[in-house]
Motif scaffolding. Structure first.
Motif, mmCIF file in Angstrom:
data_model
loop_
_atom_site.group_PDB
_atom_site.id
_atom_site.type_symbol
_atom_site.label_atom_id
_atom_site.label_comp_id
_atom_site.label_asym_id
_atom_site.label_seq_id
_atom_site.Cartn_x
_atom_site.Cartn_y
_atom_site.Cartn_z
ATOM 1 N N ARG A 14 0.825 -1.217 0.000
ATOM 2 C CA ARG A 14 0.000 0.000 0.000
ATOM 3 C C ARG A 14 0.857 1.263 0.000
ATOM 4 N N GLN A 15 1.939 1.226 0.780
ATOM 5 C CA GLN A 15 2.840 2.380 0.807
ATOM 6 C C GLN A 15 3.437 2.654 -0.576
ATOM 7 N N MET A 16 3.877 1.607 -1.234
ATOM 8 C CA MET A 16 4.481 1.754 -2.560
ATOM 9 C C MET A 16 3.460 2.275 -3.569
ATOM 10 N N ALA A 17 2.232 1.738 -3.521
ATOM 11 C CA ALA A 17 1.193 2.170 -4.454
ATOM 12 C C ALA A 17 0.804 3.628 -4.201
ATOM 13 N N ALA A 18 0.652 3.983 -2.912
ATOM 14 C CA ALA A 18 0.263 5.352 -2.573
ATOM 15 C C ALA A 18 1.335 6.348 -3.012
ATOM 16 N N TYR A 19 2.601 6.026 -2.762
ATOM 17 C CA TYR A 19 3.668 6.936 -3.162
ATOM 18 C C TYR A 19 3.700 7.091 -4.678
ATOM 19 N N THR A 20 3.549 5.998 -5.408
ATOM 20 C CA THR A 20 3.590 6.054 -6.871
ATOM 21 C C THR A 20 2.506 6.970 -7.421
ATOM 22 N N VAL A 21 1.282 6.843 -6.885
ATOM 23 C CA VAL A 21 0.163 7.664 -7.366
ATOM 24 C C VAL A 21 0.375 9.131 -7.001
ATOM 25 N N LEU A 22 0.746 9.397 -5.735
ATOM 26 C CA LEU A 22 0.919 10.786 -5.297
ATOM 27 C C LEU A 22 2.081 11.469 -6.023
ATOM 28 N N ALA A 23 3.193 10.755 -6.165
ATOM 29 C CA ALA A 23 4.349 11.335 -6.851
ATOM 30 C C ALA A 23 4.026 11.610 -8.311
ATOM 31 N N SER A 24 3.277 10.705 -8.949
ATOM 32 C CA SER A 24 2.898 10.904 -10.353
ATOM 33 C C SER A 24 2.008 12.139 -10.499
ATOM 34 N N ALA A 25 1.065 12.287 -9.573
ATOM 35 C CA ALA A 25 0.164 13.444 -9.622
ATOM 36 C C ALA A 25 0.946 14.746 -9.433
ATOM 37 N N LEU A 26 1.905 14.746 -8.499
ATOM 38 C CA LEU A 26 2.698 15.942 -8.241
ATOM 39 C C LEU A 26 3.553 16.319 -9.446
ATOM 40 N N VAL A 27 4.184 15.330 -10.071
ATOM 41 C CA VAL A 27 5.010 15.585 -11.258
ATOM 42 C C VAL A 27 4.156 16.142 -12.387
ATOM 43 N N ARG A 28 2.997 15.548 -12.624
ATOM 44 C CA ARG A 28 2.131 16.019 -13.717
ATOM 45 C C ARG A 28 1.641 17.443 -13.458
ATOM 46 N N TRP A 29 1.317 17.743 -12.179
ATOM 47 C CA TRP A 29 0.861 19.104 -11.856
ATOM 48 C C TRP A 29 1.973 20.125 -12.097
ATOM 49 N N ASP A 30 3.200 19.795 -11.657
ATOM 50 C CA ASP A 30 4.314 20.729 -11.804
ATOM 51 C C ASP A 30 4.673 20.951 -13.272
ATOM 52 N N VAL A 31 4.677 19.849 -14.042
ATOM 53 C CA VAL A 31 5.021 19.969 -15.468
ATOM 54 C C VAL A 31 3.938 20.747 -16.201
#
Length: 323
Positions: A14-31
């Motif tokens: 769950r930790q790995m899945a949550a980090y992957t989703v949150l990090a992906s969302a943050l990268v897409r927002w910043d880009v």
């Protein structure tokens, strides 16, 4: 211990899945806020996921926040991996956890084995007999005991816990087993285990111990179980016949008559007869000739001598009168 290990593994995922989703969302927002063209969600998620395991597939982003995420992701992945290694190491270093893991692995390799529930005096000896016959056996006992320790030392997988729990019964490989022996000292527990085993594996052969002989016969017929038995009913004929006849090995009921397997010196009426003639004249079957600690298989023309020791399967009343 296995439940805790499984729970820890779920938390890790769950930790790995949550980090992957949150990090992906943050990268897409910043880009996106800097006007840079965006790949699809799948590509972004895959890029972050591979970063977690030090196998980057995408080039470093041009925006500051996205770059920070890309640099931090491998560090977070290293923490997760280290945590996983520490937990696995703990499993292997703790004796009980290590043994529980071994039991689970060994059980998963078995097929067409026999599950014995209840490792008291009866269950323990059932396992011993099964192993002597070359059968694979898996044991279940509620609490650690001397019998459990002995069987473990002999390499028998033994699960400790209540066999009435569906999850524990499933861990014994009941779905792949060819038979289950319900041998606890609780009639209701044996009945519940038998029903659960049939539900999980309709083709399994069920042998159930019951202290109440009449109930054993009724339950066996009503529930279409393969065999129900009472240990007192099985042992009583042996004890009674041992008081009348020397050398009794076992006894059983057949067509309302009791038959006995007995080792004794050849009786006077038997001497001088061949095995075939003896079996024709008396209600018995010669099983073996004893020569010290060795046993010989009889031939039909073998003549029985005065000092011969024979093992016979005979009608108990007839043998009792003859001796």
């Amino acid at each position: 211990t296995l439940d805790r290990s499984s729970a820890a593994s779920d938390v890790y995922k769950r930790q790995m899945a949550a980090y992957t989703v949150l990090a992906s969302a943050l990268v897409r927002w910043d880009v996106a806020r800097h006007g840079t063209p965006l790949p699809d969600w799948g590509a972004t998620t895959y890029a972050i996921y591979t970063q977690l395991f030090f196998e980057p597939t995408d080039p470093l982003p041009t925006t500051v926040l996205a770059r920070i995420v890309f640099w931090a992701t491998p560090l977070f992945g290293a923490v997760l991996v280290a945590e996983g290694i520490a937990k696995v190491g703990g499993e292997l270093l703790e004796t009980e956890r290590r043994h529980a893991l071994w039991v689970r692995i060994m059980t998963e390799t078995l097929k067409d084995h026999v599950v014995v529930c209840g490792l008291g005096h009866v269950g323990y000896r059932v396992v011993e007999e099964l192993r002597a016959l070359g059968e694979d056996a898996v044991g279940v006992e509620r609490e650690p005991s001397e019998f459990v320790t002995t069987l473990r030392a002999q390499g028998v997988p033994v699960h400790v816990g209540d066999a009435r729990r569906d999850d524990l019964l499933a861990e014994t490989g009941i779905a792949r087993a060819k038979a289950v022996v319900c041998a606890t000292n609780d009639d209701l527990a044996n009945l519940e285990i038998a029903l659960d085993a049939k539900r999980m594996n309709p083709n399994i052969r069920v042998v159930m111990r019951m202290f109440d002989q009449r109930l054993a016969a009724k339950v066996g017929g009503a529930l279409e179980l393969d065999q129900s038995f009472s240990t007192s009913a099985l042992s009583a004929p042996v004890i009674a016949l041992s008081a009348r006849i020397a050398g009794v090995k076992s006894a059983y009921r057949l067509e309302e008559r009791t038959r006995v397997v007995c080792e004794l010196r050849a009786l006077s009426p038997w001497q001088g007869k061949t095995v075939a003639a003896l079996e024709a004249a008396f209600d018995l079957r010669v099983l073996r000739f004893a020569k010290g600690e060795r046993y010989e298989k009889p031939t039909q023309d073998r003549v029985i001598g005065k000092g011969d020791t024979v093992v016979v399967d005979a009608d108990a009343e007839e043998l009792s009168r003859a001796t």
